[in-house]
Write an enzyme that holds these catalytic residues in place. Structure first.
Site, PDB file in Angstrom:
ATOM      1  N   LYS A 154       5.187  28.145  45.561  1.00 16.32           N
ATOM      2  CA  LYS A 154       5.796  27.602  44.217  1.00 16.32           C
ATOM      3  C   LYS A 154       4.403  27.552  43.297  1.00 16.32           C
ATOM      4  O   LYS A 154       4.380  27.720  42.385  1.00 16.32           O
ATOM      5  CB  LYS A 154       6.541  26.420  44.590  1.00 16.32           C
ATOM      6  CG  LYS A 154       8.042  26.886  44.850  1.00 16.32           C
ATOM      7  CD  LYS A 154       8.738  25.653  45.213  1.00 16.32           C
ATOM      8  CE  LYS A 154       8.171  24.811  46.420  1.00 16.32           C
ATOM      9  NZ  LYS A 154       8.516  25.501  47.819  1.00 16.32           N
ATOM     10  N   ILE A 155       3.401  26.669  44.013  1.00 14.83           N
ATOM     11  CA  ILE A 155       2.168  26.405  43.134  1.00 14.83           C
ATOM     12  C   ILE A 155       1.223  27.470  43.059  1.00 14.83           C
ATOM     13  O   ILE A 155       0.949  27.835  41.753  1.00 14.83           O
ATOM     14  CB  ILE A 155       1.555  25.190  44.000  1.00 14.83           C
ATOM     15  CG1 ILE A 155       2.349  24.104  43.985  1.00 14.83           C
ATOM     16  CG2 ILE A 155       0.142  25.084  43.327  1.00 14.83           C
ATOM     17  CD1 ILE A 155       1.748  22.871  44.853  1.00 14.83           C
ATOM     18  N   THR A 229      -6.520  22.399  46.018  1.00 16.08           N
ATOM     19  CA  THR A 229      -5.521  21.158  45.794  1.00 16.08           C
ATOM     20  C   THR A 229      -4.562  21.227  46.850  1.00 16.08           C
ATOM     21  O   THR A 229      -3.568  20.515  46.547  1.00 16.08           O
ATOM     22  CB  THR A 229      -5.182  21.559  44.526  1.00 16.08           C
ATOM     23  OG1 THR A 229      -4.714  22.854  44.499  1.00 16.08           O
ATOM     24  CG2 THR A 229      -6.083  21.467  43.399  1.00 16.08           C
ATOM     25  N   SER A 230      -4.878  21.784  48.059  1.00 13.41           N
ATOM     26  CA  SER A 230      -3.836  21.913  48.926  1.00 13.41           C
ATOM     27  C   SER A 230      -3.800  20.833  49.980  1.00 13.41           C
ATOM     28  O   SER A 230      -3.115  19.704  49.964  1.00 13.41           O
ATOM     29  CB  SER A 230      -3.613  23.277  49.518  1.00 13.41           C
ATOM     30  OG  SER A 230      -2.269  23.521  49.993  1.00 13.41           O
ATOM     31  N   ARG A 231      -4.834  20.896  51.161  1.00 14.25           N
ATOM     32  CA  ARG A 231      -4.618  20.119  52.190  1.00 14.25           C
ATOM     33  C   ARG A 231      -6.287  20.026  52.530  1.00 14.25           C
ATOM     34  O   ARG A 231      -6.779  21.210  52.800  1.00 14.25           O
ATOM     35  CB  ARG A 231      -3.911  20.134  53.189  1.00 14.25           C
ATOM     36  CG  ARG A 231      -2.536  19.750  53.006  1.00 14.25           C
ATOM     37  CD  ARG A 231      -2.354  18.304  52.824  1.00 14.25           C
ATOM     38  NE  ARG A 231      -1.258  17.669  52.574  1.00 14.25           N
ATOM     39  CZ  ARG A 231      -0.458  17.600  51.435  1.00 14.25           C
ATOM     40  NH1 ARG A 231      -1.201  17.877  50.536  1.00 14.25           N
ATOM     41  NH2 ARG A 231       0.782  17.190  51.413  1.00 14.25           N
ATOM     42  N   ASP A 255      -9.406  18.371  45.322  1.00 13.56           N
ATOM     43  CA  ASP A 255      -8.497  17.172  45.141  1.00 13.56           C
ATOM     44  C   ASP A 255      -8.143  16.624  46.664  1.00 13.56           C
ATOM     45  O   ASP A 255      -7.557  15.637  46.387  1.00 13.56           O
ATOM     46  CB  ASP A 255      -7.309  17.682  44.555  1.00 13.56           C
ATOM     47  CG  ASP A 255      -6.408  16.780  44.066  1.00 13.56           C
ATOM     48  OD1 ASP A 255      -6.529  15.513  43.350  1.00 13.56           O
ATOM     49  OD2 ASP A 255      -5.367  16.578  44.365  1.00 13.56           O
ATOM     50  N   GLU A 260      -9.495  12.148  54.044  1.00 11.71           N
ATOM     51  CA  GLU A 260      -9.192  11.427  52.802  1.00 11.71           C
ATOM     52  C   GLU A 260      -8.352   9.934  53.138  1.00 11.71           C
ATOM     53  O   GLU A 260      -8.404   9.031  52.411  1.00 11.71           O
ATOM     54  CB  GLU A 260      -8.565  11.921  51.831  1.00 11.71           C
ATOM     55  CG  GLU A 260      -6.844  12.570  52.358  1.00 11.71           C
ATOM     56  CD  GLU A 260      -6.287  13.262  51.186  1.00 11.71           C
ATOM     57  OE1 GLU A 260      -7.005  14.406  50.696  1.00 11.71           O
ATOM     58  OE2 GLU A 260      -5.377  12.972  50.771  1.00 11.71           O
ATOM     59  N   HIS A 292      -6.787  13.175  45.421  1.00 10.74           N
ATOM     60  CA  HIS A 292      -5.406  13.680  45.511  1.00 10.74           C
ATOM     61  C   HIS A 292      -4.288  13.394  44.386  1.00 10.74           C
ATOM     62  O   HIS A 292      -3.405  12.803  44.688  1.00 10.74           O
ATOM     63  CB  HIS A 292      -4.991  13.387  47.070  1.00 10.74           C
ATOM     64  CG  HIS A 292      -3.845  14.076  47.651  1.00 10.74           C
ATOM     65  ND1 HIS A 292      -3.638  14.302  49.049  1.00 10.74           N
ATOM     66  CD2 HIS A 292      -2.728  14.851  47.180  1.00 10.74           C
ATOM     67  CE1 HIS A 292      -2.767  15.100  49.113  1.00 10.74           C
ATOM     68  NE2 HIS A 292      -2.327  15.681  48.249  1.00 10.74           N
ATOM     69  N   GLN A 293      -4.858  13.785  43.220  1.00  9.23           N
ATOM     70  CA  GLN A 293      -4.304  13.352  42.079  1.00  9.23           C
ATOM     71  C   GLN A 293      -3.614  14.722  41.531  1.00  9.23           C
ATOM     72  O   GLN A 293      -2.874  14.347  40.186  1.00  9.23           O
ATOM     73  CB  GLN A 293      -4.894  12.511  41.086  1.00  9.23           C
ATOM     74  CG  GLN A 293      -5.917  13.428  40.383  1.00  9.23           C
ATOM     75  CD  GLN A 293      -6.630  12.832  39.258  1.00  9.23           C
ATOM     76  OE1 GLN A 293      -7.632  11.968  39.252  1.00  9.23           O
ATOM     77  NE2 GLN A 293      -6.343  12.977  37.912  1.00  9.23           N
ATOM     78  N   ALA A 294      -3.497  15.782  42.050  1.00 10.64           N
ATOM     79  CA  ALA A 294      -3.137  16.757  41.345  1.00 10.64           C
ATOM     80  C   ALA A 294      -1.366  16.683  41.056  1.00 10.64           C
ATOM     81  O   ALA A 294      -1.176  17.296  39.896  1.00 10.64           O
ATOM     82  CB  ALA A 294      -3.247  18.037  42.282  1.00 10.64           C
ATOM     83  N   PHE A 295      -0.746  16.095  41.770  1.00  5.96           N
ATOM     84  CA  PHE A 295       0.700  16.066  41.479  1.00  5.96           C
ATOM     85  C   PHE A 295       0.977  15.029  40.517  1.00  5.96           C
ATOM     86  O   PHE A 295       2.227  15.051  40.135  1.00  5.96           O
ATOM     87  CB  PHE A 295       1.241  15.507  42.988  1.00  5.96           C
ATOM     88  CG  PHE A 295       1.234  14.008  43.190  1.00  5.96           C
ATOM     89  CD1 PHE A 295       0.005  13.582  43.714  1.00  5.96           C
ATOM     90  CD2 PHE A 295       1.952  13.234  42.880  1.00  5.96           C
ATOM     91  CE1 PHE A 295      -0.356  12.143  43.721  1.00  5.96           C
ATOM     92  CE2 PHE A 295       1.898  11.840  42.915  1.00  5.96           C
ATOM     93  CZ  PHE A 295       0.686  11.203  43.483  1.00  5.96           C
TER      94      PHE A 295
END
Ligand code: NAI
Length: 344
Positions: A154-155, A229-231, A255, A260, A292-295
């Site tokens: 999806k992303i 931006t994944s993991r 991200d 983290e 971790h703010q991409a969402f």
């Protein structure tokens, strides 16, 4: 009223969860602590648990929750690498939010890429200080550059569209390529060799941990830019730092970071950071790290609360949903498509 223990609460979580909870007959108790073996006891007396990306849901935690008769863990995120699905199988049902806003994450990935490319972060600080010099702010056109996208779910798909809008050439790698996607799929090594920039959009699994490592970095173009931006665990942080130091890597936008868990989402500004690798990465002029703010968009927060509360209701009303994950569908191809029952 179903009672749910909500871990790792942030102030921005509360309004949407309270709204949907009220509408659907769910009462949340908001705890600030992460879920781990020290805090699992807080869930005693609740009907289920709501957890997030940096909660530790290993066998020990699952056994504690199960001993309190907890039968449901509702993850309010897409990734589930922090949960021992094998240990949970047969004991606790796990639900996730598979999509809440692929746009939020894909747009953040492009924002990071353009920030570092056009040195926006430096220009912002300079002009605030009335420094209007342009020295060291030279970027490149993204037009006509090649970007490698790992993971075309999806992303990844939204990100590919954004890149195409910039006139970029897109190479893609996916373990399960989408035959309907208009993109040039290549093997991972070829993607590493041909890309000017590489953006990661696949889940973290045992198989692809540290897919960006000292060996794969050697295959890449000199000056390659990496966006994750994944993991965090997809990248070996020490190898990344080394690649930046020896100029093989031109820049990195992160991200997410492997270690983290005890840092991101918290204000550590008064503390000395013990993680030497992270400290060195942050100190690099060609590295941007977000926490971790991409969402984090309004739309995504609404969707997360909507789907999570619906998952909780579906579980208690015995409905099946593709949002349930288990040891089998996390590891076996097409498992989800074969079943029309709960995982166990
Ligand atoms: P998705 O499930 O729609 O797509 C993932 C894609 O990766 C699928 O096409 C799958 O076939 C592919 N894939 C699986 N294993 C692979 C491997 N070993 N190598 C290459 N490709 C592989 O997931 P979606 O929604 O696109 O999310 C992708 C990832 O983004 C999530 O797993 C999560 O880790 C991360 N994420 C990060 C957020 C953030 O705030 N930074 C927010 C949401 C997701």
């Amino acid at each position: 009223m179903f009672k749910i223990a909500f871990y790792d609460t942030k102030s921005y979580d509360i309004p949407a969860f309270e709204k949907y909870g009220k509408e659907r007959g769910i009462e949340f108790k908001f705890f600030e602590s992460h879920l781990n073996s020290d805090t699992a006891h807080l869930s005693k007396g609740y009907d289920g648990v709501c957890a997030f990306v940096n909660d530790t849901i290993d066998k020990e935690v699952i056994d504690i929750l199960y001993s309190y008769n907890i039968k449901l863990i509702a993850l309010r995120c897409a990734g589930f690498n922090n949960i021992d699905t094998k240990a949970a199988f047969g004991k606790i049902h796990i639900y996730r939010v598979p999509a809440y806003s692929p746009y939020a994450v894909a747009e953040h990935a492009m924002a990071l890429l353009q920030t570092i490319n056009r040195r926006i972060h430096k220009a912002y600080i300079r002009t605030r200080d009335y420094n209007f010099s342009l020295n060291e702010l030279v970027g490149v056109d993204l037009y006509d550059k090649t970007i490698g996208v790992v993971g075309t779910g999806k992303i990844g798909k939204v990100f590919i569209n954004i890149c195409k809008g910039y006139g970029m050439h897109v190479l893609a790698y996916d373990k399960y390529p989408d035959p309907n996607l208009d993109v040039e799929y290549v093997e991972l090594d070829e993607l590493f060799k041909r890309s000017d920039f590489i953006s990661l959009h696949c889940p973290l699994t045992d198989e692809n941990k540290h897919m960006i490592n000292s060996e794969s970095i050697k295959l890449m173009k000199k000056g390659v830019g990496i966006i994750n931006t994944s993991r965090g665990g997809l990248i070996d942080g020490k190898a990344l730092l080394e690649g930046i130091k020896n100029r093989q890597i031109g820049f990195a936008c992160l991200d997410v970071y492997e270690e983290e868990g005890d840092l991101f989402y918290q204000d550590k500004s008064g503390h000395i950071l013990d993680d030497d690798t992270l400290r060195s990465l942050i100190a690099m002029p060609n590295v941007i790290i977000t926490s971790h703010q991409a969402f984090l968009t309004k739309e995504a927060l609404q969707n997360i609360a909507d789907t999570t509360t619906q998952n909780i209701i579906d579980y208690f009303s015995n409905k099946t949903t593709d949002n349930e994950i288990c040891y089998h569908c996390a590891n076996m191809e097409n498992c989800k498509k074969k079943r029309n029952l709960k995982c166990f």
